[in-house]
Write a protein that holds these residues in place. Structure first.
Motif, PDB file in Angstrom:
ATOM      1  N   LEU A 255       0.835  -1.208   0.000  1.00  0.00           N
ATOM      2  CA  LEU A 255       0.000   0.000   0.000  1.00  0.00           C
ATOM      3  C   LEU A 255       0.869   1.257   0.000  1.00  0.00           C
ATOM      4  CD1 LEU A 255      -2.980   1.025   0.224  1.00  0.00           C
ATOM      5  CD2 LEU A 255      -2.595   1.159   2.690  1.00  0.00           C
ATOM      6  N   SER A 256       1.943   1.225   0.792  1.00  0.00           N
ATOM      7  CA  SER A 256       2.828   2.392   0.839  1.00  0.00           C
ATOM      8  C   SER A 256       3.491   2.630  -0.519  1.00  0.00           C
ATOM      9  CB  SER A 256       3.895   2.198   1.927  1.00  0.00           C
ATOM     10  OG  SER A 256       4.766   1.121   1.590  1.00  0.00           O
ATOM     11  N   ILE A 257       3.844   1.544  -1.207  1.00  0.00           N
ATOM     12  CA  ILE A 257       4.422   1.672  -2.558  1.00  0.00           C
ATOM     13  C   ILE A 257       3.387   2.266  -3.512  1.00  0.00           C
ATOM     14  CG2 ILE A 257       5.351   0.386  -4.537  1.00  0.00           C
ATOM     15  CD1 ILE A 257       6.482  -1.647  -2.456  1.00  0.00           C
ATOM     16  N   MET A 258       2.122   1.798  -3.365  1.00  0.00           N
ATOM     17  CA  MET A 258       1.042   2.336  -4.202  1.00  0.00           C
ATOM     18  C   MET A 258       0.908   3.845  -4.009  1.00  0.00           C
ATOM     19  SD  MET A 258      -3.050   1.701  -3.772  1.00  0.00           S
ATOM     20  CE  MET A 258      -4.214   2.909  -4.416  1.00  0.00           C
ATOM     21  N   PHE A 259       0.928   4.297  -2.757  1.00  0.00           N
ATOM     22  CA  PHE A 259       0.792   5.729  -2.476  1.00  0.00           C
ATOM     23  C   PHE A 259       1.975   6.527  -3.031  1.00  0.00           C
ATOM     24  CE2 PHE A 259      -2.117   4.715   1.307  1.00  0.00           C
ATOM     25  CZ  PHE A 259      -3.253   5.056   0.576  1.00  0.00           C
ATOM     26  N   LEU A 260       3.183   5.966  -2.903  1.00  0.00           N
ATOM     27  CA  LEU A 260       4.372   6.653  -3.416  1.00  0.00           C
ATOM     28  C   LEU A 260       4.320   6.782  -4.937  1.00  0.00           C
ATOM     29  CD1 LEU A 260       7.143   5.011  -1.181  1.00  0.00           C
ATOM     30  CD2 LEU A 260       6.432   7.416  -1.153  1.00  0.00           C
ATOM     31  N   VAL A 261       3.900   5.688  -5.594  1.00  0.00           N
ATOM     32  CA  VAL A 261       3.791   5.706  -7.056  1.00  0.00           C
ATOM     33  C   VAL A 261       2.696   6.682  -7.490  1.00  0.00           C
ATOM     34  CG1 VAL A 261       3.106   4.335  -9.073  1.00  0.00           C
ATOM     35  CG2 VAL A 261       4.705   3.381  -7.406  1.00  0.00           C
ATOM     36  N   GLY A 262       1.552   6.638  -6.794  1.00  0.00           N
ATOM     37  CA  GLY A 262       0.448   7.533  -7.124  1.00  0.00           C
ATOM     38  C   GLY A 262       0.800   8.991  -6.916  1.00  0.00           C
TER      39      GLY A 262
END
Length: 415
Positions: A255-262
């Protein structure tokens, strides 16, 4: 007297779920209220500070279990809600399923999809993705409800065959009572019972349905986030088996990777809009889970679950396992299984496999009996506690068939 009052609160919470359509009181709010009040009463009745410390320790343990599930749900739901909002799930369905299909064939395809998906990833993710399928087809109200019931049963059934699919299966495996190779035979009874339910549900199903056309307005970053989601599922299984890393930690990392990418491709305003959308869609489900688990924790604290383990030991294990599965439709199967494992019953391999199947699948008999049922009830407006009851005879028949096949195969191979 205290125990009777606390059990009464749990019954009132159940009634608030049953009569939600009549009272128009949100079940998430009523269950949370009764769950919190039950623990307040426990503290007030504790008496001396020493007893209060014991209740506090039990509450903290209960909250830790809830927090773990909550964070896991939150991270999974965020991924699925985002991909659903962007039309990615619908696009995936259009790739896997024909654009026009008979309702009967759709029943079987959805059942197989849910069954297989739940075997390789957790029940929560499998339920959310499978329910996402329903939004892509133009189904009438009754058929959508029937499909949701089928998904609940298929997801719970598929999860029993692998330790990645169901928490109770993992608990029994980690206790050293079954081996992975032994668990795999549960997939056959699970598949047969799910197919039977799909056939029963499709008997009166007629006509054809088409997928809803999706405008391909997604961006490259949306595809990347979909890849991150599926990579997170695979990593969750691999890291748990290899290093014992809790699934919640891996999913939060994803989820943290998703937020960083987003964040690299969207403005802060767009990011807030996405988070607000997720909050609106998912918050009731999380509150409902919180209330239910607080109530189950209270029942565990006052010894109701221990009483059930004593009753379990009074009968033949094969009968006790069957009834325990039915009992898990009323009480969460995780603390119920934990209580049984703590009691250390002396069972042979077929009996342990029977218990694994029953506690994994038995929760499907009531909509509040499993995580997938609770999620489905909050996602499919046609699905309520009362409307689910009409499917109980068919569910009980399929559960009984699956349990019978489990005993037949396991005794033949390991008896």
């Amino acid at each position: 007297m205290l125990n009777i009052f606390l059990i009464s609160l749990a019954v009132l919470a159940l009634l608030s779920i049953i009569f939600e359509e009549i009272t128009h009181l949100n079940k998430a709010k009523t269950t949370l209220f009764f769950g919190c009040v039950s623990w307040v009463v426990l503290f007030m009745s504790a008496g001396d500070p020493g007893q209060q410390k014991i209740v506090e320790a039990e509450l903290n343990e209960n909250l830790l279990e809830i927090a773990t599930l909550w964070l896991f749900l939150m991270s999974t739901m965020t991924f699925v809600a985002y991909l659903n909002a962007k039309g990615m799930i619908q696009i995936l369905v259009q790739k896997l399923f024909p654009q026009r299909v008979s309702v009967r064939m759709l029943m079987i395809q959805v059942a197989l999809f849910s069954l297989v998906l739940s075997a390789i990833c957790d029940n929560v993710t499998a339920t959310l993705v499978s329910l996402g399928l329903l939004t892509t087809f133009k189904l009438e109200s009754q058929m959508r409800r029937r499909m949701a019931v089928l998904i609940i049963f298929a997801v719970n059934s598929g999860g029993v065959a692998l330790i990645t699919g169901d928490v109770t299966t993992l608990m029994i495996f980690l206790g050293g009572h079954v081996q992975m190779s032994e668990l795999l035979i549960l997939f056959l009874p699970a598949a047969v019972s799910v197919m039977l339910l799909a056939v029963l549900f499709s008997l009166k199903a007629e006509g054809y349905v088409s997928t809803t056309p999706i405008k391909r307005d997604y961006h490259k970053v949306d595809v990347l986030i979909a890849v991150i989601f599926f990579s997170t599922i695979i990593a969750t299984m691999a890291l748990n088996v290899l290093f014992g890393i809790p699934p919640v930690l891996t999913f939060l990392t994803g989820l943290s990777i998703m937020f960083l990418v987003g964040n690299t491709s969207r403005s802060d305003k767009e990011e807030l809009q996405i988070l607000e959308y997720i909050r609106q869609v998912e918050f009731d489900t999380l509150l409902f889970f919180l209330g239910i688990l607080l109530l189950v924790g209270m029942l565990k604290e006052i010894g109701t679950l221990d009483l059930l383990t004593q009753v379990y030991a009074q009968f033949d294990p094969n009968i006790s396992n069957f009834v325990t599965g039915i009992g898990s439709a009323l009480l969460d199967n995780v603390p119920l299984t934990a209580a049984l494992l703590k009691a250390e019953p002396i069972l042979n391999t077929p009996e342990w496999l029977g218990l694994t199947y029953s506690v994994g699948v038995g929760g499907s008999l009531l909509v509040i009996g499993s995580a997938s049922g609770i999620i489905a009830m909050s996602k499919v407006k046609e699905l309520t506690f009362v409307s689910y009851l009409r499917y109980v005879p068919a569910l009980l028949l399929c559960y009984s068939l699956g349990y019978g096949l489990t005993l037949f195969l396991s005794y033949k191979m390991f008896g």
